[in-house]
Each structure stands twice: as C-alpha cells, then as structure tokens.
Design an enzyme around this catalytic site. Structure first.
Site, PDB file in Angstrom:
ATOM      1  N   LYS A 192       0.819  -1.214   0.000  1.00 36.91           N
ATOM      2  CA  LYS A 192       0.000   0.000   0.000  1.00 36.91           C
ATOM      3  C   LYS A 192       0.847   1.256   0.000  1.00 36.91           C
ATOM      4  O   LYS A 192       0.509   2.246  -0.655  1.00 36.91           O
ATOM      5  CB  LYS A 192      -0.927   0.024   1.215  1.00 36.91           C
ATOM      6  CG  LYS A 192      -2.189  -0.771   0.974  1.00 36.91           C
ATOM      7  CD  LYS A 192      -3.312  -0.353   1.893  1.00 36.91           C
ATOM      8  CE  LYS A 192      -4.560  -1.159   1.545  1.00 36.91           C
ATOM      9  NZ  LYS A 192      -5.342  -1.544   2.703  1.00 36.91           N
TER      10      LYS A 192
ATOM     11  N   LYS B 221      -9.618  -7.474 -11.785  1.00 30.79           N
ATOM     12  CA  LYS B 221     -10.617  -7.854 -10.788  1.00 30.79           C
ATOM     13  C   LYS B 221     -11.922  -7.092 -11.007  1.00 30.79           C
ATOM     14  O   LYS B 221     -11.895  -5.921 -11.388  1.00 30.79           O
ATOM     15  CB  LYS B 221     -10.080  -7.499  -9.394  1.00 30.79           C
ATOM     16  CG  LYS B 221      -9.956  -8.694  -8.471  1.00 30.79           C
ATOM     17  CD  LYS B 221      -9.320  -8.305  -7.169  1.00 30.79           C
ATOM     18  CE  LYS B 221     -10.267  -8.605  -6.028  1.00 30.79           C
ATOM     19  NZ  LYS B 221      -9.641  -8.551  -4.717  1.00 30.79           N
TER      20      LYS B 221
ATOM     21  N   LYS C 243     -15.929  -2.175  -7.905  1.00 35.04           N
ATOM     22  CA  LYS C 243     -16.976  -1.147  -7.894  1.00 35.04           C
ATOM     23  C   LYS C 243     -16.449   0.166  -8.464  1.00 35.04           C
ATOM     24  O   LYS C 243     -17.221   1.047  -8.821  1.00 35.04           O
ATOM     25  CB  LYS C 243     -17.472  -0.919  -6.480  1.00 35.04           C
ATOM     26  CG  LYS C 243     -16.377  -0.385  -5.600  1.00 35.04           C
ATOM     27  CD  LYS C 243     -16.887   0.157  -4.294  1.00 35.04           C
ATOM     28  CE  LYS C 243     -15.718   0.602  -3.460  1.00 35.04           C
ATOM     29  NZ  LYS C 243     -15.523   1.987  -3.283  1.00 35.04           N
TER      30      LYS C 243
END
Ligand code: TRP
Length: 355
Positions: free
Chosen positions: A115, A217, A220
């Site tokens: 991250k 993937k 949303k």
C-alpha cells in the site's frame, strides 16, 4: 471451561456498491457458516479511517454493507452484526496488542508494504498498526475461527503470533487468576487466555474478474458499469451485462487446459460454478459442445435465481436506514457484553486497575 467455545468472527471494510465479487468471495460463506457456528460479523469502520474516507461516505457505506449482509441472509437476531467503533473495547485491546506486537513483525506485513510503496515515511501510524486492531477485533471475543480471503492470511498469522506471545508472557498470571485454558505451545503446555484462531480460507478462493476484461478484478470503481454485477442489479441489468460480457470467439471451451488461455471464459465458468456450488470441471462437462450463447443463457438464469431475492431486498433495505441503524445498535449492545466480559479479565491479566 476446558477448551474455547467455537466462535466465528469476521470483519469487512465499509465500501459502497457491493458487487458479485464481494458476494461470492465473502458474504456467501458467512451466510453458510451461520448453520454451524455462532457468528459475529463486524463492519470495520475504524479500519476504514486508515484511508481517510469522507465522513458522509463512511456512514453511508457502513449502512450499505450491513444492508448487503441482511439481504444475503445473515440473521442479525441469531448472530451478531455491528459496527466496530461502537464497541470501544476493540480500540482498548488494540493498544495492549501494540505493546505486544514487535515492530519487526509489523514491518513484514506485505499489505502495508504494497500500500505505501516508497512513501513509507508519509504513511499513517494507523495504517501500520492496522493488523494489531484486526487481532483485537478477533481476540476481544476470543473467536476461534476467522473466514477471510487469501489476502488476509498474513494478518491472521500475526493475530496468532500476538495471541501466542500474550499467552506465554502472561501465562503465570493467567494461571493464578484461574481464567485460562491449557494450550499446547511447542512442547510445553501453557495456560493461555486467547485461542490461536484458525483461518477459514475458502479453497477455491474466488477471484471474480471484470466482465469486460478477464485479467482485471471485478471492482466497484471500474468506470464501466457493464464490467460488474452489482448486488442490487435487476434481472434485466444482469441479463444485459452477461449478454454483453466479453468472450472469445468459438464454442464453449472443453478442457481446463483451454480455459487457461481464455480468461473471460474462465471467469464466467468460475462464476457459474461458485453460484451452483460445484467445480469448474463439471461446468465444462455440462456445456461441452454447446454454443457460448447457450452457456450465457444458463448463466443468466442461475444469476437471476440466486441474486434476485438478494437484490430486491437490498434495494428495499437501502431505503430503510432506520431499520439498519436499529440492527447495528442491537448488535453492538450484544457484542459489547461479550467484549467487556473478556476485557475485564484482560485488564486484570496485564495489571490495569479497575473496579
Ligand atoms: N482486514 C480485513 C480485510 O480487509 C478486514 C478485517 C478487519 C477483518 N478486522 C478483521 C477480517 C477481523 C477478519 C477478522 O478484509
């Protein structure tokens, strides 16, 4: 008590617009586990703060995730559904765990490293300590089983390490207070307070990919709504999206080997298999020599069959935030009772003076 009561705990971050990937990857499993365990399901709104979300969004997404749980069949009366921040004992135990976990352990967390990339110095302390709060989520209930995706395996291992170090650091105290359970630690038996929680990682760790690009993937945040099935899509939406889903030319693939080079077909076969609780081989066998269009029709049917109740209930619940809030309030109250009972012992164990 001579062994820990089996108890499932899992947490999910509040994100809006849940889609098929969330459903097949996590929620469906949680629904099934209700039949064999007592379950506590938590929306981890404090973990979400590590990404600095807009406050209004955080509230809205917390409600949306809960609506998706309930619409999918999680029973908030038999089990417990709540949001993390309401049970302050999570934060309290996380602090104690910050004093147990070693910086060296945290430095090894690949999710943190991925991250922050090169910007480690600018990352928040909260993001670094994230797995310690996660350990507290689980252990404040002394949960024994934790369903998670493959990406959380390392965090679960850290949870186990924290439990083990706490148990062994305080084993004499735990024993003299008479509140422990005899546990194997290597060759020794020690008196521990925390269970060494088992990850329940689904074998066919479902990765649902975009309907427009089988190498990405399903997400949303993809700008194209055609790339995903949202949990609140209507049957018409589902049919349209599957009809338009990208596929390779030619008939439906026949072997697993063929699927390897056909990511879109592989994804659709995987979705079918997961919805129907079977493996991809048997899906391939069923549709062998059929046209791709026939397979798509069957896929639309099963999606509509499995999701239409979920999506209509979800659309209904999204318009009833007062009901969602009442579920969370009740769940938090019941979670707090368990968490406080354990926390009282934990304060005694570590030596924090209390009433
Ligand atoms: N870190 C988990 C995720 O991103 C969410 C989570 C927080 C969790 N606390 C947990 C999962 C406790 C299982 C148990 O998916």
């Amino acid at each position: 008590m001579s062994s820990f009561e089996p108890l499932v705990f899992s947490g999910v971050q509040p994100t809006g617009n849940l889609q098929l990937g969330n459903y097949l990857g996590a929620i469906k499993r949680w629904v099934e586990l209700q039949n064999s365990y007592n379950c506590i399901y938590c929306v981890v709104d404090m973990h979400a703060l590590t990404t600095n979300p807009a406050p209004e969004k955080l509230i809205q997404h917390t409600r949306e995730v809960v609506a998706a749980f309930l619409a999918s069949g999680i029973d908030p009366k038999k089990h417990i559904v709540f949001n993390q921040s309401r049970v302050y004992q999570h934060a309290e135990l996380a602090w104690i765990f910050n004093c147990i976990a070693r910086i060296g352990w945290m430095n090894r967390m690949t999710q943190f490293k991925d991250k922050v990339g090169r910007d480690r110095e600018k990352a928040s302390l909260g993001l670094f300590a994230y797995p310690s709060l996660m350990a507290a989520d689980i252990l404040v209930y002394r949960a024994t089983h934790v369903p998670v995706g493959e990406d959380q395996r390392q965090h679960l291992e850290l949870t186990r390490d924290i439990a083990q170090k706490f148990n062994s650091d305080y084993s004499h105290r735990i024993e003299s207070l008479g509140i422990g359970i005899n546990l194997k630690a290597g060759d020794e038996i020690i008196c521990g307070f925390f269970p060494i929680a088992e990850p329940l990682i689904s074998e066919t760790s479902m990765r649902i990919m975009s309907l427009r690009d089988g190498t990405k993937k399903m997400s949303k945040s993809d700008p194209s709504d055609l790339s995903r099935i949202n949990l609140d899509d209507t049957p018409d939406d589902i049919a349209r999206k599957i009809r338009k889903a990208k596929t390779d030319s030619g008939p439906f693939p026949e072997t697993m080997e063929e699927l390897k080079n056909k990511p879109e077909a592989d994804n659709l076969a995987g979705i079918y298999a997961a919805l129907d609780d079977r493996d991809k081989e048997s899906v391939l066998a069923e549709f062998r020599v059929k046209q791709f269009s026939d397979f798509k029709l069957a896929l639309i049917d099963i999606l509509v069959e499995k999701l239409s109740c979920v999506s209509s209930e979800l659309r209904h619940l999204k318009n009833d935030p007062a009901y969602i809030d009442s579920v969370l309030k009740d769940g938090s109250r019941r979670a707090s009772v368990i968490a406080e009972k354990n926390m009282k012992h934990i304060r005694d164990i570590v030596g924090l003076l209390q009433d």
